[in-house]
Design an enzyme around this catalytic site. Structure first.
Site, PDB file in Angstrom:
ATOM      1  N   ARG A 130      68.075  81.466  64.169  1.00 23.40           N
ATOM      2  CA  ARG A 130      66.727  81.947  63.936  1.00 23.40           C
ATOM      3  C   ARG A 130      65.756  81.518  65.022  1.00 23.40           C
ATOM      4  O   ARG A 130      64.581  81.829  64.953  1.00 23.40           O
ATOM      5  CB  ARG A 130      66.245  81.376  62.609  1.00 23.40           C
ATOM      6  CG  ARG A 130      65.501  82.348  61.731  1.00 23.40           C
ATOM      7  CD  ARG A 130      65.237  81.605  60.442  1.00 23.40           C
ATOM      8  NE  ARG A 130      64.491  82.361  59.489  1.00 23.40           N
ATOM      9  CZ  ARG A 130      65.027  83.066  58.506  1.00 23.40           C
ATOM     10  NH1 ARG A 130      66.326  83.161  58.376  1.00 23.40           N
ATOM     11  NH2 ARG A 130      64.249  83.697  57.649  1.00 23.40           N
ATOM     12  N   ARG A 158      55.890  84.193  56.822  1.00 25.15           N
ATOM     13  CA  ARG A 158      57.291  84.348  57.265  1.00 25.15           C
ATOM     14  C   ARG A 158      57.390  85.398  58.361  1.00 25.15           C
ATOM     15  O   ARG A 158      58.176  85.257  59.297  1.00 25.15           O
ATOM     16  CB  ARG A 158      58.191  84.684  56.084  1.00 25.15           C
ATOM     17  CG  ARG A 158      58.542  83.426  55.277  1.00 25.15           C
ATOM     18  CD  ARG A 158      59.008  83.740  53.863  1.00 25.15           C
ATOM     19  NE  ARG A 158      60.079  84.672  53.816  1.00 25.15           N
ATOM     20  CZ  ARG A 158      60.168  85.680  52.930  1.00 25.15           C
ATOM     21  NH1 ARG A 158      59.227  85.856  52.025  1.00 25.15           N
ATOM     22  NH2 ARG A 158      61.186  86.496  52.958  1.00 25.15           N
ATOM     23  N   ARG A 183      59.448  93.019  45.985  1.00 25.79           N
ATOM     24  CA  ARG A 183      60.356  92.064  45.349  1.00 25.79           C
ATOM     25  C   ARG A 183      59.664  90.738  45.057  1.00 25.79           C
ATOM     26  O   ARG A 183      60.309  89.739  44.747  1.00 25.79           O
ATOM     27  CB  ARG A 183      61.622  91.878  46.176  1.00 25.79           C
ATOM     28  CG  ARG A 183      61.442  91.130  47.468  1.00 25.79           C
ATOM     29  CD  ARG A 183      62.764  90.978  48.223  1.00 25.79           C
ATOM     30  NE  ARG A 183      62.585  89.950  49.220  1.00 25.79           N
ATOM     31  CZ  ARG A 183      63.316  89.818  50.316  1.00 25.79           C
ATOM     32  NH1 ARG A 183      64.302  90.651  50.545  1.00 25.79           N
ATOM     33  NH2 ARG A 183      63.090  88.846  51.163  1.00 25.79           N
ATOM     34  N   ARG A 200      61.440  86.336  44.240  1.00 27.59           N
ATOM     35  CA  ARG A 200      61.568  85.157  45.085  1.00 27.59           C
ATOM     36  C   ARG A 200      60.216  84.526  45.300  1.00 27.59           C
ATOM     37  O   ARG A 200      59.274  85.180  45.710  1.00 27.59           O
ATOM     38  CB  ARG A 200      62.183  85.556  46.431  1.00 27.59           C
ATOM     39  CG  ARG A 200      63.592  85.010  46.593  1.00 27.59           C
ATOM     40  CD  ARG A 200      64.243  85.503  47.825  1.00 27.59           C
ATOM     41  NE  ARG A 200      63.575  85.038  49.041  1.00 27.59           N
ATOM     42  CZ  ARG A 200      64.016  85.311  50.266  1.00 27.59           C
ATOM     43  NH1 ARG A 200      65.109  86.028  50.409  1.00 27.59           N
ATOM     44  NH2 ARG A 200      63.371  84.883  51.315  1.00 27.59           N
ATOM     45  N   LYS A 207      68.471  92.401  55.357  1.00 27.74           N
ATOM     46  CA  LYS A 207      69.528  91.618  56.005  1.00 27.74           C
ATOM     47  C   LYS A 207      70.561  91.098  54.996  1.00 27.74           C
ATOM     48  O   LYS A 207      71.755  91.168  55.251  1.00 27.74           O
ATOM     49  CB  LYS A 207      68.793  90.510  56.741  1.00 27.74           C
ATOM     50  CG  LYS A 207      69.495  89.384  57.313  1.00 27.74           C
ATOM     51  CD  LYS A 207      68.542  88.608  58.238  1.00 27.74           C
ATOM     52  CE  LYS A 207      67.382  87.911  57.532  1.00 27.74           C
ATOM     53  NZ  LYS A 207      67.754  86.841  56.635  1.00 27.74           N
TER      54      LYS A 207
HETATM   55  P1  ADP Z   1      63.940  86.072  55.028  1.00 29.22           P
HETATM   56  O1  ADP Z   1      64.685  86.597  56.202  1.00 29.22           O
HETATM   57  O2  ADP Z   1      63.480  87.139  54.101  1.00 29.22           O
HETATM   58  O3  ADP Z   1      62.831  85.122  55.395  1.00 29.22           O
HETATM   59  P2  ADP Z   1      66.028  84.108  54.348  1.00 29.22           P
HETATM   60  O4  ADP Z   1      66.751  83.982  53.058  1.00 29.22           O
HETATM   61  O5  ADP Z   1      66.837  84.395  55.575  1.00 29.22           O
HETATM   62  O6  ADP Z   1      64.927  85.232  54.105  1.00 29.22           O
HETATM   63  O7  ADP Z   1      65.196  82.747  54.631  1.00 29.22           O
HETATM   64  C1  ADP Z   1      64.367  82.164  53.655  1.00 29.22           C
HETATM   65  C2  ADP Z   1      63.779  80.851  54.169  1.00 29.22           C
HETATM   66  O8  ADP Z   1      64.827  79.911  54.443  1.00 29.22           O
HETATM   67  C3  ADP Z   1      63.001  80.930  55.481  1.00 29.22           C
HETATM   68  O9  ADP Z   1      61.665  81.286  55.274  1.00 29.22           O
HETATM   69  C4  ADP Z   1      63.140  79.508  56.018  1.00 29.22           C
HETATM   70  O10 ADP Z   1      62.252  78.635  55.355  1.00 29.22           O
HETATM   71  C5  ADP Z   1      64.538  79.136  55.593  1.00 29.22           C
HETATM   72  N1  ADP Z   1      65.583  79.426  56.614  1.00 29.22           N
HETATM   73  C6  ADP Z   1      66.626  80.288  56.463  1.00 29.22           C
HETATM   74  N2  ADP Z   1      67.415  80.290  57.528  1.00 29.22           N
HETATM   75  C7  ADP Z   1      66.874  79.410  58.408  1.00 29.22           C
HETATM   76  C8  ADP Z   1      67.232  78.959  59.714  1.00 29.22           C
HETATM   77  N3  ADP Z   1      68.324  79.428  60.344  1.00 29.22           N
HETATM   78  N4  ADP Z   1      66.435  78.057  60.315  1.00 29.22           N
HETATM   79  C9  ADP Z   1      65.355  77.550  59.709  1.00 29.22           C
HETATM   80  N5  ADP Z   1      64.953  77.935  58.476  1.00 29.22           N
HETATM   81  C10 ADP Z   1      65.700  78.851  57.822  1.00 29.22           C
END
Ligand code: ADP
Length: 185
Positions: free
Chosen positions: A85, A139, A124, A128, A9
């Site tokens: 989300r 997740r 990866r 991270r 993404k």
């Molecule tokens: P990924 O899709 O690989 O989990 P992201 O960078 O989109 O990676 O998200 C990393 C973390 O950030 C999530 O696991 C969550 O803790 C937080 N997060 C990101 N976007 C949101 C959101 N819109 N609502 C709630 N938590 C979020």
């Protein structure tokens, strides 16, 4: 963008933003930046990020809304990556879009099997902190429970663009662009 962890993404979101000349608004990047700077807010966020739990909606909205408003004003649009989300966030996103005259033209859904996602996340894991096996697995569960329902939500609104994310990165971009170019025209 709508996609499970590991689907690509972030990479595709950046490419879409570059191609159409609009800002790429990544909730995850915004939160990681805040935690890296160790602000009080960042410390609050890191508890959720470290566990792989969703950040509470009010915190998310407070960090995202201004960026959406600014992007709408300055560039006439934006790519949202990682937000919304869950259903409550999707309703908030629709509200922001109405307020800024930028209703979503497409929701790019990157679809991939659990096998592909798990192996990409494992690959990866060095980069991270939240890609460690246990947190990555959590997740994926959080995604299945809260975010996956948005696939039907946007399909019902007729704006879902489903893309096979198992292909190579450039091939995925090409699939996305060929659909979005048509929508744009
Ligand atoms: P990924 O899709 O690989 O989990 P992201 O960078 O989109 O990676 O998200 C990393 C973390 O950030 C999530 O696991 C969550 O803790 C937080 N997060 C990101 N976007 C949101 C959101 N819109 N609502 C709630 N938590 C979020």
């Amino acid at each position: 963008m709508l996609a499970p962890p590991g689907a690509g993404k972030g990479t595709q979101g950046e490419r879409i933003a570059a191609r159409y000349g609009v800002p790429h608004i990544s909730s995850g990047d915004i939160f990681r930046d805040e935690t890296a700077r160790q602000t009080p807010l960042g410390k609050q966020l890191s508890a959720y990020l470290d566990r792989g739990d969703l950040v509470p909606d009010d915190l998310v909205l407070s960090l995202i809304k201004d960026r959406i408003v600014a992007a709408a004003k300055e560039s006439g649009g934006y790519v949202l990556d990682g937000f919304p989300r869950n259903l409550a966030q999707a309703e908030a996103a629709a509200q922001f879009a109405r307020e800024t005259n930028t209703s979503a033209q497409a929701v790019v859904y990157l679809d991939a099997t659990a096998d592909v996602l798990v192996s990409r996340l494992a690959g990866r894991g060095e980069n991270r902190a939240d890609d460690s096996a246990a947190v990555a697995r959590h997740r994926l569960e959080v995604y299945a429970e809260y975010t996956q329902p948005l696939v039907d939500y946007y399909a019902a609104r007729g704006i879902l663009v489903k893309i096979d994310a198992a292909a190579a990165v450039d091939a995925v971009s090409q699939q996305i662009f060929s659909v979005l170019d048509r929508i744009k025209d």
